[in-house]
Design a protein around this motif. Structure first.
Motif, PDB file in Angstrom:
ATOM      1  N   VAL A 159      42.680  52.550  62.561  1.00  0.00           N
ATOM      2  CA  VAL A 159      44.117  52.711  62.234  1.00  0.00           C
ATOM      3  C   VAL A 159      44.642  52.155  61.006  1.00  0.00           C
ATOM      4  CG1 VAL A 159      44.981  52.720  64.806  1.00  0.00           C
ATOM      5  CG2 VAL A 159      44.441  50.510  63.672  1.00  0.00           C
ATOM      6  N   GLY A 160      43.612  51.767  60.050  1.00  0.00           N
ATOM      7  CA  GLY A 160      44.075  51.235  58.967  1.00  0.00           C
ATOM      8  C   GLY A 160      44.028  52.322  57.822  1.00  0.00           C
ATOM      9  N   ARG A 161      43.421  53.415  57.880  1.00  0.00           N
ATOM     10  CA  ARG A 161      43.249  54.293  56.976  1.00  0.00           C
ATOM     11  C   ARG A 161      43.706  55.707  57.708  1.00  0.00           C
ATOM     12  NH1 ARG A 161      37.132  53.480  55.131  1.00  0.00           N
ATOM     13  NH2 ARG A 161      36.142  55.273  56.030  1.00  0.00           N
ATOM     14  N   PRO A 162      43.721  56.515  56.875  1.00  0.00           N
ATOM     15  CA  PRO A 162      44.312  58.244  57.655  1.00  0.00           C
ATOM     16  C   PRO A 162      42.980  58.644  58.068  1.00  0.00           C
ATOM     17  CG  PRO A 162      44.498  58.268  55.321  1.00  0.00           C
ATOM     18  CD  PRO A 162      44.294  56.944  55.300  1.00  0.00           C
ATOM     19  N   ALA A 163      42.079  58.793  57.553  1.00  0.00           N
ATOM     20  CA  ALA A 163      40.485  59.301  57.968  1.00  0.00           C
ATOM     21  C   ALA A 163      39.725  58.539  58.528  1.00  0.00           C
ATOM     22  CB  ALA A 163      39.969  60.295  56.686  1.00  0.00           C
ATOM     23  N   TYR A 164      39.009  58.536  59.708  1.00  0.00           N
ATOM     24  CA  TYR A 164      37.964  57.908  60.129  1.00  0.00           C
ATOM     25  C   TYR A 164      36.986  58.691  60.892  1.00  0.00           C
ATOM     26  CZ  TYR A 164      35.549  53.393  61.492  1.00  0.00           C
ATOM     27  OH  TYR A 164      34.606  52.403  61.324  1.00  0.00           O
TER      28      TYR A 164
ATOM     29  N   ASP B  42      41.439  64.475  52.869  1.00  0.00           N
ATOM     30  CA  ASP B  42      40.362  65.258  52.399  1.00  0.00           C
ATOM     31  C   ASP B  42      39.626  64.634  51.321  1.00  0.00           C
ATOM     32  OD1 ASP B  42      42.218  65.342  50.516  1.00  0.00           O
ATOM     33  OD2 ASP B  42      42.373  67.358  50.461  1.00  0.00           O
ATOM     34  N   ALA B  43      39.736  63.125  51.143  1.00  0.00           N
ATOM     35  CA  ALA B  43      39.082  62.800  49.971  1.00  0.00           C
ATOM     36  C   ALA B  43      37.622  62.803  50.127  1.00  0.00           C
ATOM     37  CB  ALA B  43      39.131  61.163  50.099  1.00  0.00           C
ATOM     38  N   ALA B  44      37.147  63.174  48.784  1.00  0.00           N
ATOM     39  CA  ALA B  44      35.506  63.449  48.462  1.00  0.00           C
ATOM     40  C   ALA B  44      34.777  62.126  49.255  1.00  0.00           C
ATOM     41  CB  ALA B  44      35.230  63.954  47.467  1.00  0.00           C
ATOM     42  N   ARG B  45      35.444  60.948  48.745  1.00  0.00           N
ATOM     43  CA  ARG B  45      34.705  59.513  49.093  1.00  0.00           C
ATOM     44  C   ARG B  45      35.783  58.605  49.588  1.00  0.00           C
ATOM     45  NH1 ARG B  45      32.085  55.826  44.920  1.00  0.00           N
ATOM     46  NH2 ARG B  45      33.783  57.000  43.630  1.00  0.00           N
ATOM     47  N   HIS B  46      35.273  58.083  50.499  1.00  0.00           N
ATOM     48  CA  HIS B  46      36.279  57.236  51.072  1.00  0.00           C
ATOM     49  C   HIS B  46      36.065  55.722  51.220  1.00  0.00           C
ATOM     50  CE1 HIS B  46      38.499  60.079  53.582  1.00  0.00           C
ATOM     51  NE2 HIS B  46      37.376  60.662  53.647  1.00  0.00           N
ATOM     52  N   GLU B  47      35.042  55.363  50.592  1.00  0.00           N
ATOM     53  CA  GLU B  47      34.703  53.962  50.277  1.00  0.00           C
ATOM     54  C   GLU B  47      33.543  53.523  49.247  1.00  0.00           C
ATOM     55  OE1 GLU B  47      34.264  52.373  54.459  1.00  0.00           O
ATOM     56  OE2 GLU B  47      32.275  53.191  54.638  1.00  0.00           O
ATOM     57  N   GLU B  48      33.552  52.609  48.697  1.00  0.00           N
ATOM     58  CA  GLU B  48      32.335  52.470  47.794  1.00  0.00           C
ATOM     59  C   GLU B  48      31.957  51.032  47.771  1.00  0.00           C
ATOM     60  OE1 GLU B  48      32.845  52.909  43.262  1.00  0.00           O
ATOM     61  OE2 GLU B  48      33.413  50.924  43.741  1.00  0.00           O
ATOM     62  N   LYS B  49      30.448  51.040  47.971  1.00  0.00           N
ATOM     63  CA  LYS B  49      29.860  49.530  48.334  1.00  0.00           C
ATOM     64  C   LYS B  49      29.406  48.840  47.197  1.00  0.00           C
ATOM     65  CE  LYS B  49      26.305  47.734  51.474  1.00  0.00           C
ATOM     66  NZ  LYS B  49      25.327  48.259  52.412  1.00  0.00           N
ATOM     67  N   ASP B  50      29.547  47.524  47.120  1.00  0.00           N
ATOM     68  CA  ASP B  50      29.106  46.648  46.080  1.00  0.00           C
ATOM     69  C   ASP B  50      28.888  45.409  46.627  1.00  0.00           C
ATOM     70  OD1 ASP B  50      28.567  44.998  43.767  1.00  0.00           O
ATOM     71  OD2 ASP B  50      30.428  45.905  42.662  1.00  0.00           O
ATOM     72  N   LEU B  51      27.680  44.755  46.824  1.00  0.00           N
ATOM     73  CA  LEU B  51      27.728  43.432  47.516  1.00  0.00           C
ATOM     74  C   LEU B  51      27.521  42.428  46.321  1.00  0.00           C
ATOM     75  CD1 LEU B  51      25.575  44.137  50.591  1.00  0.00           C
ATOM     76  CD2 LEU B  51      27.905  43.909  50.128  1.00  0.00           C
ATOM     77  N   SER B  52      28.214  42.454  45.387  1.00  0.00           N
ATOM     78  CA  SER B  52      27.979  41.399  44.052  1.00  0.00           C
ATOM     79  C   SER B  52      28.825  40.212  44.058  1.00  0.00           C
ATOM     80  CB  SER B  52      28.188  42.200  42.602  1.00  0.00           C
ATOM     81  OG  SER B  52      29.642  42.296  42.684  1.00  0.00           O
ATOM     82  N   ALA B  53      28.624  39.311  43.418  1.00  0.00           N
ATOM     83  CA  ALA B  53      29.291  37.761  43.909  1.00  0.00           C
ATOM     84  C   ALA B  53      30.820  38.069  43.147  1.00  0.00           C
ATOM     85  CB  ALA B  53      28.726  36.669  43.010  1.00  0.00           C
TER      86      ALA B  53
END
Length: 231
Positions: free
Chosen positions: A15-20, A101-112
């Motif tokens: 419920v926090g974003r439109p597409a899931y 219809d976003a091509a990408r919904h999230e981006e990962k980066d586990l840096s400090a």
């Protein structure tokens, strides 16, 4: 670090974003996915969970506006820190622009660097309500559990009274859990476990025996283990 136990929690990813990805979500939410409509639905779900006795809520920086919606609900309902447990996560960033219809919904980066930035963003919204902060979708391959800069930041956070944990993902969840336990740092492990995916079960049992709180996610496999997942 104090231990906390909740039998049931509520996750706000859907419920926090439109597409899931949850099955049946279009039927539940309809076509109106603007911010005001999603905020209202989030508050409705939170009210129902609170009335049912749920006292743990799971959010993340990548869950669109979930932290913002939760913060507004906490303030409006007058819920004080300590009356509910709030767990959030860092590492993914929502980049969907509130588009279905976003091509990408999230981006990962586990840096400090991302940890420091996203922790600041989370604290700005949730303040003293934040109980638990977790690495989002940690894996052995990512190297995050061997990153001394990240681990140092988490140790400092933990020393300040916020529990630290990790969520796991992928085919090697068990190895990730075991590596996290070996660090001696983490208070919780959140992993996928359900009737279709049981590979993390023994590692979660070892984590529990080592004193970690176990949080099960995707317990109904994003709807596949409900009537909506029937062929």
């Amino acid at each position: 670090m104090r231990k906390w136990v909740q039998e049931m929690g509520l996750g706000l990813a859907a419920v926090g974003r439109p597409a899931y990805i949850t099955l049946g979500r279009d039927e539940d939410l309809g076509r109106d996915r603007d911010v005001a409509a999603m905020r209202a639905r989030t508050w409705e779900v939170l009210d129902a969970a609170w009335a049912a006795g749920v006292r743990y809520v799971d959010v993340a920086r990548s869950y669109g506006r979930a932290e913002e919606f939760l913060a507004g609900w906490l303030a409006d309902r007058g819920i004080r820190p300590g009356e509910i447990e709030i767990g959030s996560k860092w590492g993914y960033e929502y980049v969907g622009g509130w588009r279905m219809d976003a091509a990408r919904h999230e981006e990962k980066d586990l840096s400090a660097a991302r940890l420091r930035r996203q922790l600041g963003e989370t604290r700005e919204l949730l303040g003293e309500h934040l109980t638990l902060y977790q690495i989002h979708s940690a894996t052995v391959e990512s190297g995050v559990l061997d990153d001394e800069e990240v681990l140092g930041e988490l140790r400092a956070l933990r020393a300040g009274g916020v529990a630290v944990g990790l969520s796991t993902t992928g085919p090697r969840q068990a190895a990730t859990i075991d590596r996290a336990v070996a660090t001696g740092l983490f208070d919780t492990a959140q992993s996928t476990w359900n009737l279709l995916e049981r590979s993390a079960g023994e590692a979660l049992a070892r984590a529990h025996a080592a004193g970690l709180t176990v949080i099960v996610k995707e317990g109904v496999a994003n709807g596949r283990l409900t009537s909506r997942g029937a062929p």
